[in-house]
Design a protein around this motif. Structure first.
Motif, mmCIF file in Angstrom:
data_model
loop_
_atom_site.group_PDB
_atom_site.id
_atom_site.type_symbol
_atom_site.label_atom_id
_atom_site.label_comp_id
_atom_site.label_asym_id
_atom_site.label_seq_id
_atom_site.Cartn_x
_atom_site.Cartn_y
_atom_site.Cartn_z
ATOM 1 N N PHE A 37 0.835 -1.194 0.000
ATOM 2 C CA PHE A 37 0.000 0.000 0.000
ATOM 3 C C PHE A 37 0.876 1.253 0.000
ATOM 4 C CE2 PHE A 37 -3.455 -2.460 2.446
ATOM 5 C CZ PHE A 37 -4.160 -2.742 1.286
ATOM 6 N N THR A 38 0.364 2.321 -0.587
ATOM 7 C CA THR A 38 0.966 3.640 -0.474
ATOM 8 C C THR A 38 0.332 4.298 0.741
ATOM 9 O OG1 THR A 38 1.182 3.779 -2.873
ATOM 10 C CG2 THR A 38 1.290 5.846 -1.645
ATOM 11 N N CYS A 39 1.163 4.813 1.652
ATOM 12 C CA CYS A 39 0.653 5.408 2.892
ATOM 13 C C CYS A 39 1.268 6.785 3.089
ATOM 14 C CB CYS A 39 1.035 4.536 4.095
ATOM 15 S SG CYS A 39 0.485 2.827 4.016
ATOM 16 N N TRP A 40 0.443 7.753 3.474
ATOM 17 C CA TRP A 40 0.941 9.087 3.790
ATOM 18 C C TRP A 40 0.028 9.752 4.796
ATOM 19 C CZ3 TRP A 40 -1.906 8.067 -0.493
ATOM 20 C CH2 TRP A 40 -2.996 8.869 -0.746
ATOM 21 N N PHE A 41 0.576 10.738 5.499
ATOM 22 C CA PHE A 41 -0.205 11.479 6.482
ATOM 23 C C PHE A 41 -0.954 12.604 5.781
ATOM 24 C CE2 PHE A 41 3.142 9.484 8.895
ATOM 25 C CZ PHE A 41 2.421 8.935 9.948
ATOM 26 N N ARG A 42 -2.212 12.776 6.133
ATOM 27 C CA ARG A 42 -3.010 13.853 5.550
ATOM 28 C C ARG A 42 -2.431 15.198 5.958
ATOM 29 N NH1 ARG A 42 -9.380 13.037 6.090
ATOM 30 N NH2 ARG A 42 -9.129 15.272 5.884
ATOM 31 N N ASP A 43 -2.394 16.134 5.036
ATOM 32 C CA ASP A 43 -1.878 17.471 5.326
ATOM 33 C C ASP A 43 -2.700 18.168 6.400
ATOM 34 O OD1 ASP A 43 0.141 17.196 3.464
ATOM 35 O OD2 ASP A 43 -0.986 18.197 1.869
ATOM 36 N N ASP A 44 -4.020 17.967 6.366
ATOM 37 C CA ASP A 44 -4.908 18.652 7.308
ATOM 38 C C ASP A 44 -5.104 17.888 8.608
ATOM 39 O OD1 ASP A 44 -6.329 16.626 6.049
ATOM 40 O OD2 ASP A 44 -8.220 17.715 6.119
ATOM 41 N N ALA A 45 -4.549 16.690 8.702
ATOM 42 C CA ALA A 45 -4.717 15.874 9.917
ATOM 43 C C ALA A 45 -3.521 14.938 10.044
ATOM 44 C CB ALA A 45 -6.024 15.089 9.848
ATOM 45 N N GLN A 46 -2.430 15.446 10.585
ATOM 46 C CA GLN A 46 -1.194 14.668 10.688
ATOM 47 C C GLN A 46 -1.340 13.415 11.552
ATOM 48 O OE1 GLN A 46 2.012 15.261 9.108
ATOM 49 N NE2 GLN A 46 0.497 16.289 7.831
ATOM 50 N N THR A 47 -2.447 13.279 12.240
ATOM 51 C CA THR A 47 -2.687 12.073 13.029
ATOM 52 C C THR A 47 -3.454 11.019 12.238
ATOM 53 O OG1 THR A 47 -4.719 13.018 13.915
ATOM 54 C CG2 THR A 47 -2.709 13.347 15.201
ATOM 55 N N THR A 48 -3.741 11.324 10.969
ATOM 56 C CA THR A 48 -4.487 10.392 10.119
ATOM 57 C C THR A 48 -3.608 9.926 8.972
ATOM 58 O OG1 THR A 48 -6.568 11.505 10.628
ATOM 59 C CG2 THR A 48 -6.543 10.080 8.693
ATOM 60 N N LEU A 49 -3.475 8.616 8.860
ATOM 61 C CA LEU A 49 -2.713 8.005 7.784
ATOM 62 C C LEU A 49 -3.679 7.584 6.685
ATOM 63 C CD1 LEU A 49 0.181 6.938 7.052
ATOM 64 C CD2 LEU A 49 -0.556 4.748 8.023
ATOM 65 N N VAL A 50 -3.397 7.998 5.462
ATOM 66 C CA VAL A 50 -4.185 7.588 4.301
ATOM 67 C C VAL A 50 -3.494 6.364 3.721
ATOM 68 C CG1 VAL A 50 -5.022 8.248 2.015
ATOM 69 C CG2 VAL A 50 -4.871 9.966 3.833
ATOM 70 N N VAL A 51 -4.255 5.307 3.488
ATOM 71 C CA VAL A 51 -3.716 4.049 2.972
ATOM 72 C C VAL A 51 -4.463 3.740 1.681
ATOM 73 C CG1 VAL A 51 -3.366 1.604 3.444
ATOM 74 C CG2 VAL A 51 -3.355 3.250 5.344
ATOM 75 N N GLU A 52 -3.701 3.466 0.601
ATOM 76 C CA GLU A 52 -4.409 3.135 -0.635
ATOM 77 C C GLU A 52 -3.571 2.301 -1.584
ATOM 78 O OE1 GLU A 52 -5.754 6.245 -3.203
ATOM 79 O OE2 GLU A 52 -3.857 7.296 -3.160
ATOM 80 N N SER A 53 -4.307 1.652 -2.470
ATOM 81 C CA SER A 53 -3.744 0.944 -3.613
ATOM 82 C C SER A 53 -4.698 1.212 -4.775
ATOM 83 C CB SER A 53 -3.638 -0.560 -3.325
ATOM 84 O OG SER A 53 -4.922 -1.152 -3.291
ATOM 85 N N HIS B 97 -7.134 -0.550 -5.802
ATOM 86 C CA HIS B 97 -8.504 -0.981 -5.540
ATOM 87 C C HIS B 97 -9.001 -0.737 -4.119
ATOM 88 C CE1 HIS B 97 -8.571 -2.899 -9.439
ATOM 89 N NE2 HIS B 97 -7.439 -3.514 -9.140
ATOM 90 N N VAL B 98 -8.118 -0.313 -3.232
ATOM 91 C CA VAL B 98 -8.469 -0.222 -1.812
ATOM 92 C C VAL B 98 -8.005 1.125 -1.267
ATOM 93 C CG1 VAL B 98 -7.962 -1.195 0.475
ATOM 94 C CG2 VAL B 98 -8.215 -2.717 -1.493
ATOM 95 N N HIS B 99 -8.817 1.709 -0.393
ATOM 96 C CA HIS B 99 -8.340 2.853 0.375
ATOM 97 C C HIS B 99 -9.064 2.893 1.710
ATOM 98 C CE1 HIS B 99 -11.815 4.735 -1.670
ATOM 99 N NE2 HIS B 99 -11.905 5.491 -0.595
ATOM 100 N N PHE B 100 -8.314 3.299 2.741
ATOM 101 C CA PHE B 100 -8.890 3.435 4.071
ATOM 102 C C PHE B 100 -7.974 4.327 4.896
ATOM 103 C CE2 PHE B 100 -6.363 -0.426 4.127
ATOM 104 C CZ PHE B 100 -5.715 -0.430 5.344
ATOM 105 N N PHE B 101 -8.349 4.577 6.135
ATOM 106 C CA PHE B 101 -7.600 5.461 7.009
ATOM 107 C C PHE B 101 -7.145 4.709 8.257
ATOM 108 C CE2 PHE B 101 -10.780 7.935 4.744
ATOM 109 C CZ PHE B 101 -9.994 8.904 4.149
ATOM 110 N N VAL B 102 -6.067 5.188 8.853
ATOM 111 C CA VAL B 102 -5.562 4.654 10.111
ATOM 112 C C VAL B 102 -5.299 5.849 11.031
ATOM 113 C CG1 VAL B 102 -3.670 3.422 11.235
ATOM 114 C CG2 VAL B 102 -4.492 2.649 9.005
ATOM 115 N N MET B 103 -5.730 5.724 12.281
ATOM 116 C CA MET B 103 -5.479 6.773 13.268
ATOM 117 C C MET B 103 -4.865 6.150 14.518
ATOM 118 S SD MET B 103 -8.933 9.047 12.980
ATOM 119 C CE MET B 103 -8.263 10.389 13.962
ATOM 120 N N GLU B 104 -3.877 6.838 15.077
ATOM 121 C CA GLU B 104 -3.279 6.377 16.325
ATOM 122 C C GLU B 104 -4.216 6.721 17.476
ATOM 123 O OE1 GLU B 104 1.142 6.234 16.741
ATOM 124 O OE2 GLU B 104 0.685 7.854 18.151
#
Length: 126
Positions: free
Chosen positions: A30-46, A48-55
């Motif tokens: 997966f390609t993963c990066w932190f959202r610019d507007d929410a550094q506590t939210t990781l965007v995960v995608e490929s 066919h798939v996308h979802f979020f991860v939060m600590e």
């Protein structure tokens, strides 16, 4: 009546977002990066798939109740890849009680104890 065809995305809560990022990139590519507007939210995608991860500081008992399932072409190939990557603590099975979208499955848990599952659809479609 709303008739959904698939779940578009979800958000998982984890103890360590950095550890989870490495795990998802290594295991699924997966390609993963932190959202610019929410550094506590990781965007995960490929493709066919996308979802979020939060600590989150949630209790382990809560975190391990989470579950995410990915549709794949072949569960047996997933099992082979998991074993190649040293993930041997997994289970497999088959669900055949639905009228549509029965599937073969394999599942395992990550270091947060979140249950990951891959399913191979054996009948039906969206």
């Amino acid at each position: 009546m709303i008739k959904p065809c698939a779940i578009d995305h979800t958000c998982l809560l984890v103890k360590s977002i950095k550890e989870t990022k490495k795990y998802l990139e290594r295991l699924f590519g997966f390609t993963c990066w932190f959202r610019d507007d929410a550094q506590t939210t990781l965007v995960v995608e490929s493709e066919h798939v996308h979802f979020f991860v939060m600590e989150h500081k949630a209790e382990s008992e809560f975190l391990e109740k989470q579950h995410i399932s990915f549709q794949v072409d072949s569960v047996s190939l997933v099992v082979d890849e998991l074993r190649r990557m040293g993930i041997n603590d997994l289970e497999t099975g088959e669900v055949s009680f639905f009228k549509t979208r029965n599937y073969k499955w394999c599942e395992w848990r990550d270091s947060n104890r979140i249950r990951f599952e891959c399913v191979e659809i054996t009948n039906g479609d969206c």
